[in-house]
Design a protein around this motif. Structure first.
Motif, PDB file in Angstrom:
ATOM      1  N   LEU A   3      75.015  15.810  58.367  1.00 50.53           N
ATOM      2  CA  LEU A   3      74.101  15.649  57.135  1.00 50.53           C
ATOM      3  C   LEU A   3      74.674  14.991  56.076  1.00 50.53           C
ATOM      4  CD1 LEU A   3      72.418  19.171  57.534  1.00 50.53           C
ATOM      5  CD2 LEU A   3      71.171  17.008  58.272  1.00 50.53           C
ATOM      6  N   PRO A   4      74.022  14.418  55.025  1.00 50.98           N
ATOM      7  CA  PRO A   4      74.349  13.706  54.055  1.00 50.98           C
ATOM      8  C   PRO A   4      74.812  14.872  52.846  1.00 50.98           C
ATOM      9  CG  PRO A   4      72.143  13.532  54.293  1.00 50.98           C
ATOM     10  CD  PRO A   4      72.517  14.096  55.311  1.00 50.98           C
ATOM     11  N   GLU A   5      75.946  14.510  52.034  1.00 50.03           N
ATOM     12  CA  GLU A   5      76.074  15.347  51.202  1.00 50.03           C
ATOM     13  C   GLU A   5      75.186  15.371  49.987  1.00 50.03           C
ATOM     14  OE1 GLU A   5      79.725  14.026  49.466  1.00 50.03           O
ATOM     15  OE2 GLU A   5      80.995  14.187  51.572  1.00 50.03           O
ATOM     16  N   PRO A   6      74.613  16.678  49.708  1.00 51.17           N
ATOM     17  CA  PRO A   6      73.561  16.729  48.453  1.00 51.17           C
ATOM     18  C   PRO A   6      74.032  16.771  47.245  1.00 51.17           C
ATOM     19  CG  PRO A   6      74.282  18.970  49.096  1.00 51.17           C
ATOM     20  CD  PRO A   6      75.335  18.015  50.195  1.00 51.17           C
ATOM     21  N   ILE A   7      72.907  16.236  46.475  1.00 56.77           N
ATOM     22  CA  ILE A   7      73.167  15.884  44.930  1.00 56.77           C
ATOM     23  C   ILE A   7      72.218  17.214  44.409  1.00 56.77           C
ATOM     24  CG2 ILE A   7      72.577  14.584  43.087  1.00 56.77           C
ATOM     25  CD1 ILE A   7      73.202  12.281  44.587  1.00 56.77           C
ATOM     26  N   VAL A   8      72.655  18.215  43.937  1.00 55.48           N
ATOM     27  CA  VAL A   8      71.878  19.274  43.585  1.00 55.48           C
ATOM     28  C   VAL A   8      71.653  19.107  41.875  1.00 55.48           C
ATOM     29  CG1 VAL A   8      71.977  21.929  43.432  1.00 55.48           C
ATOM     30  CG2 VAL A   8      72.719  20.711  45.423  1.00 55.48           C
ATOM     31  N   ASP A   9      70.618  19.185  41.488  1.00 56.54           N
ATOM     32  CA  ASP A   9      70.526  18.916  40.027  1.00 56.54           C
ATOM     33  C   ASP A   9      71.149  19.814  39.177  1.00 56.54           C
ATOM     34  OD1 ASP A   9      68.782  16.749  41.016  1.00 56.54           O
ATOM     35  OD2 ASP A   9      66.800  17.750  40.146  1.00 56.54           O
ATOM     36  N   SER A  10      71.238  21.164  39.419  1.00 58.75           N
ATOM     37  CA  SER A  10      71.354  21.924  38.651  1.00 58.75           C
ATOM     38  C   SER A  10      72.862  22.277  38.482  1.00 58.75           C
ATOM     39  CB  SER A  10      70.901  23.545  38.838  1.00 58.75           C
ATOM     40  OG  SER A  10      71.269  23.804  40.133  1.00 58.75           O
ATOM     41  N   ASP A  11      73.705  21.707  39.488  1.00 60.34           N
ATOM     42  CA  ASP A  11      75.058  21.832  40.024  1.00 60.34           C
ATOM     43  C   ASP A  11      75.941  20.689  39.511  1.00 60.34           C
ATOM     44  OD1 ASP A  11      74.091  24.404  40.868  1.00 60.34           O
ATOM     45  OD2 ASP A  11      74.970  24.008  42.826  1.00 60.34           O
ATOM     46  N   ASP A  12      75.083  19.374  39.468  1.00 58.04           N
ATOM     47  CA  ASP A  12      76.124  18.312  39.251  1.00 58.04           C
ATOM     48  C   ASP A  12      76.012  17.773  37.865  1.00 58.04           C
ATOM     49  OD1 ASP A  12      77.398  15.691  39.732  1.00 58.04           O
ATOM     50  OD2 ASP A  12      76.647  15.674  41.624  1.00 58.04           O
ATOM     51  N   ALA A  13      76.975  17.849  37.386  1.00 59.09           N
ATOM     52  CA  ALA A  13      76.947  17.273  35.741  1.00 59.09           C
ATOM     53  C   ALA A  13      77.267  16.022  35.447  1.00 59.09           C
ATOM     54  CB  ALA A  13      78.026  18.122  34.986  1.00 59.09           C
ATOM     55  N   LEU A  21      70.234  34.116  47.243  1.00 59.17           N
ATOM     56  CA  LEU A  21      69.613  32.955  47.555  1.00 59.17           C
ATOM     57  C   LEU A  21      68.578  32.347  46.355  1.00 59.17           C
ATOM     58  CD1 LEU A  21      68.123  34.025  51.174  1.00 59.17           C
ATOM     59  CD2 LEU A  21      70.062  32.538  50.540  1.00 59.17           C
ATOM     60  N   ASP A  22      68.508  31.427  46.003  1.00 65.34           N
ATOM     61  CA  ASP A  22      67.696  30.698  44.956  1.00 65.34           C
ATOM     62  C   ASP A  22      67.364  29.366  45.296  1.00 65.34           C
ATOM     63  OD1 ASP A  22      70.254  29.765  44.421  1.00 65.34           O
ATOM     64  OD2 ASP A  22      69.690  29.201  42.412  1.00 65.34           O
ATOM     65  N   LEU A  23      66.297  28.756  44.615  1.00 71.39           N
ATOM     66  CA  LEU A  23      65.612  27.613  45.011  1.00 71.39           C
ATOM     67  C   LEU A  23      65.937  26.528  44.023  1.00 71.39           C
ATOM     68  CD1 LEU A  23      61.847  28.182  45.900  1.00 71.39           C
ATOM     69  CD2 LEU A  23      63.700  27.561  47.288  1.00 71.39           C
ATOM     70  N   VAL A  24      66.594  25.335  44.436  1.00 77.63           N
ATOM     71  CA  VAL A  24      67.120  24.228  43.495  1.00 77.63           C
ATOM     72  C   VAL A  24      66.230  22.957  44.097  1.00 77.63           C
ATOM     73  CG1 VAL A  24      69.252  25.324  43.069  1.00 77.63           C
ATOM     74  CG2 VAL A  24      68.927  23.835  45.068  1.00 77.63           C
ATOM     75  N   GLN A  25      66.521  21.922  43.151  1.00 78.19           N
ATOM     76  CA  GLN A  25      66.124  20.475  43.737  1.00 78.19           C
ATOM     77  C   GLN A  25      67.464  19.901  44.244  1.00 78.19           C
ATOM     78  OE1 GLN A  25      63.074  18.924  43.852  1.00 78.19           O
ATOM     79  NE2 GLN A  25      62.200  21.066  43.649  1.00 78.19           N
ATOM     80  N   ALA A  26      67.469  19.406  45.394  1.00 73.96           N
ATOM     81  CA  ALA A  26      68.588  18.579  46.071  1.00 73.96           C
ATOM     82  C   ALA A  26      68.043  17.283  46.564  1.00 73.96           C
ATOM     83  CB  ALA A  26      69.226  19.568  47.087  1.00 73.96           C
ATOM     84  N   ASN A  27      68.509  16.293  46.178  1.00 78.04           N
ATOM     85  CA  ASN A  27      68.167  14.984  46.521  1.00 78.04           C
ATOM     86  C   ASN A  27      66.687  14.563  46.199  1.00 78.04           C
ATOM     87  OD1 ASN A  27      70.665  15.273  47.861  1.00 78.04           O
ATOM     88  ND2 ASN A  27      70.377  13.378  48.863  1.00 78.04           N
ATOM     89  N   GLY A  28      65.987  15.111  45.402  1.00 75.73           N
ATOM     90  CA  GLY A  28      64.676  15.102  44.764  1.00 75.73           C
ATOM     91  C   GLY A  28      63.641  15.815  45.595  1.00 75.73           C
ATOM     92  N   GLN A  29      63.994  17.013  46.490  1.00 74.87           N
ATOM     93  CA  GLN A  29      63.176  17.665  47.135  1.00 74.87           C
ATOM     94  C   GLN A  29      63.940  19.180  46.792  1.00 74.87           C
ATOM     95  OE1 GLN A  29      65.570  16.047  50.969  1.00 74.87           O
ATOM     96  NE2 GLN A  29      63.649  17.124  51.439  1.00 74.87           N
ATOM     97  N   PRO A  30      62.851  19.951  47.313  1.00 73.56           N
ATOM     98  CA  PRO A  30      63.239  21.551  47.165  1.00 73.56           C
ATOM     99  C   PRO A  30      64.310  21.985  48.225  1.00 73.56           C
ATOM    100  CG  PRO A  30      60.827  21.340  47.423  1.00 73.56           C
ATOM    101  CD  PRO A  30      61.480  19.859  47.708  1.00 73.56           C
ATOM    102  N   ALA A  31      65.123  22.808  47.844  1.00 77.04           N
ATOM    103  CA  ALA A  31      66.198  23.109  48.600  1.00 77.04           C
ATOM    104  C   ALA A  31      66.699  24.765  48.482  1.00 77.04           C
ATOM    105  CB  ALA A  31      67.582  22.240  48.691  1.00 77.04           C
TER     106      ALA A  31
END
Length: 302
Positions: free
Chosen positions: A82-92, A240-250
């Motif tokens: 699977l591709p490496e995710p870009i998580v909005d809240s984690d990636d500064a 467990l919590d919801l985030v946005q990863a690659n422009g979609q829920p994760a």
């Protein structure tokens, strides 16, 4: 003469955007961007009228070379990739905050894996960057007519694997919230209702974290498996919590100390969850911060 140092911050997001879509790897994309800048610094930029186009050419060609070598490694990869995710809240990193449209979703990047390196380059440059065929021909060293054929062929293959109905952000977020609630409640029937009958669950541990070795298919089987994971996680205080990863829920999973354990992307089509991609390989999560040791947490031994 073009001042590359001044243009660095403006060029980097463009270059990363191309490299990431080409490679599906944050780490490899960063390496390509760094190498591209080194080459730009060593080059004479006299006469370069369009620095964006020049940087795009260098980045794309390096990404093609990297993807060719990466394909050999991926053939030897343990389990699904699977591709490496870009998580909005984690990636500064501001360069990683690229336009998060469908072309960086996990499902879409997996579809791109079916293309050859040159096909992938032509598709990204045309469909994402909006290049004309004449410009693409200069980058990939093909004729304009050939680039048209390559793009048409790649577009057909991508369209064959795309969802039938494009879900709205609101629908995706609602389903993701209901998904997390059903998991937290241990609601098997509710979870099964949210999943498409032929939902596919894929785990990527890369041989470095416990994960299923083959995709799991079917709403009931996947729902039971997910609730089993939740029960196991509850024993260890997993969060467990919801985030946005690659422009979609994760769904982000962390240990009791807050270290990241995995990121599960949620793909939606026609009002149901059709795909779940669970990335557990710690080597592909390091760019998001501290990563926990899932093997130690579960008491696994090498």
């Amino acid at each position: 003469m073009t001042d590359l140092a001044l243009a660095h911050d403006e060029l980097r997001p463009l270059m990363f955007s191309i490299a990431y879509r080409m490679l599906g790897s944050v780490v490899e994309a960063e390496d390509v961007v760094q190498d591209a800048f080194l080459r730009l610094h060593r080059s004479s930029l006299e006469g370069v009228d369009n620095l964006d186009a020049y940087a795009t050419t260098v980045t794309t060609r390096l990404a093609i070379d990297t993807l060719r070598s990466a394909r050999v490694r991926r053939e030897q990869y343990v389990g699904p990739w699977l591709p490496e995710p870009i998580v909005d809240s984690d990636d500064a990193d501001p360069a990683h905050r690229i336009v998060l449209d469908e072309t960086v979703s996990t499902a879409f990047l997996v579809l791109l894996e079916a293309l050859s390196p040159v096909e992938r380059a032509v598709f990204v440059l045309r469909d994402v960057i909006g290049y004309e065929y004449a410009e693409i021909a200069d980058v990939v060293d093909k004729s304009e007519a050939n680039c048209r054929q390559i793009f048409a062929r790649a577009k057909r293959r991508i369209n064959d694997g795309k969802p039938r109905f494009e879900a709205t952000h609101e629908d995706r977020d609602r389903l993701a919230s209901e998904f997390l609630a059903a998991m937290n409640d241990g609601d098997l029937a509710g979870l099964e209702r949210l999943l498409a009958e032929d939902v596919v669950f894929v785990g990527d541990g890369g041989g470095r974290a416990p994960a299923i070795q083959k995709p799991m298919v079917g709403a009931l089987a996947v729902a039971r498996f997910l609730l089993g994971l939740v029960r196991q996680g509850d024993r260890f205080g997993v969060l467990l919590d919801l985030v946005q990863a690659n422009g979609q829920p994760a769904l982000r999973t962390r240990d009791a100390d807050g270290a990241l354990l995995c990121v599960m992307t949620i793909d939606v089509d026609a009002g149901r969850i059709v795909g779940l991609g669970n990335l557990l390989n710690p080597e592909k999560l390091g760019h998001l911060g501290a990563v926990g040791d899932l093997n130690t947490l579960l008491g696994h031994r090498d």
